[in-house]
Write a protein that holds these residues in place. Structure first.
Motif, PDB file in Angstrom:
ATOM      1  N   TYR A 124       0.821  -1.200   0.000  1.00  0.00           N
ATOM      2  CA  TYR A 124       0.000   0.000   0.000  1.00  0.00           C
ATOM      3  C   TYR A 124       0.853   1.247   0.000  1.00  0.00           C
ATOM      4  O   TYR A 124       2.040   1.219   0.307  1.00  0.00           O
ATOM      5  N   ALA A 125       0.214   2.366  -0.317  1.00  0.00           N
ATOM      6  CA  ALA A 125       0.888   3.662  -0.258  1.00  0.00           C
ATOM      7  C   ALA A 125       1.271   3.971   1.190  1.00  0.00           C
ATOM      8  O   ALA A 125       0.689   3.426   2.134  1.00  0.00           O
ATOM      9  N   LEU A 126       2.222   4.855   1.355  1.00  0.00           N
ATOM     10  CA  LEU A 126       2.761   5.164   2.673  1.00  0.00           C
ATOM     11  C   LEU A 126       1.685   5.654   3.638  1.00  0.00           C
ATOM     12  O   LEU A 126       1.677   5.270   4.810  1.00  0.00           O
ATOM     13  N   GLU A 127       0.774   6.481   3.186  1.00  0.00           N
ATOM     14  CA  GLU A 127      -0.294   6.981   4.061  1.00  0.00           C
ATOM     15  C   GLU A 127      -1.176   5.852   4.568  1.00  0.00           C
ATOM     16  O   GLU A 127      -1.554   5.828   5.739  1.00  0.00           O
ATOM     17  N   LYS A 128      -1.504   4.917   3.701  1.00  0.00           N
ATOM     18  CA  LYS A 128      -2.328   3.792   4.127  1.00  0.00           C
ATOM     19  C   LYS A 128      -1.548   2.887   5.081  1.00  0.00           C
ATOM     20  O   LYS A 128      -2.112   2.347   6.030  1.00  0.00           O
ATOM     21  N   GLN A 129      -0.262   2.726   4.852  1.00  0.00           N
ATOM     22  CA  GLN A 129       0.568   1.948   5.771  1.00  0.00           C
ATOM     23  C   GLN A 129       0.533   2.564   7.160  1.00  0.00           C
ATOM     24  O   GLN A 129       0.385   1.857   8.163  1.00  0.00           O
ATOM     25  N   LYS A 130       0.659   3.882   7.230  1.00  0.00           N
ATOM     26  CA  LYS A 130       0.616   4.569   8.523  1.00  0.00           C
ATOM     27  C   LYS A 130      -0.729   4.354   9.206  1.00  0.00           C
ATOM     28  O   LYS A 130      -0.791   4.120  10.412  1.00  0.00           O
ATOM     29  N   ARG A 131      -1.815   4.436   8.448  1.00  0.00           N
ATOM     30  CA  ARG A 131      -3.148   4.245   9.010  1.00  0.00           C
ATOM     31  C   ARG A 131      -3.309   2.835   9.564  1.00  0.00           C
ATOM     32  O   ARG A 131      -3.843   2.635  10.657  1.00  0.00           O
ATOM     33  N   GLU A 152      -1.334   2.582  12.808  1.00  0.00           N
ATOM     34  CA  GLU A 152      -2.002   3.303  13.889  1.00  0.00           C
ATOM     35  C   GLU A 152      -3.222   2.538  14.398  1.00  0.00           C
ATOM     36  O   GLU A 152      -3.433   2.437  15.609  1.00  0.00           O
TER      37      GLU A 152
END
Length: 60
Positions: A33-40, A43
């Motif tokens: 996944y994209a980095l933002e989705k990985q962070k989500r 979290e």
């Protein structure tokens, strides 16, 4: 959204275990996944596990 649900509503251990396995699988496959989705994903997993880590260690 799932992380807005109150985790305290889960009264059945099986539901908690299925959710935990789902969270761990999401972590395992997060690299696609994209980095933002990985962070989500990370979290949400931290939120879930932080509520249940001590309880699960006592029960299991």
């Amino acid at each position: 959204m799932e992380n807005k649900q109150k985790i305290a509503d889960y009264k059945d251990v099986r539901v908690i275990l299925v959710k935990l396995v789902d969270r761990l699988y999401n972590l395992k496959t997060a690299d696609v996944y994209a980095l933002e989705k990985q962070k989500r994903i990370v979290e949400e997993t931290l939120i879930f596990t932080s509520h249940w880590d001590k309880w699960l260690s006592w029960v299991l």
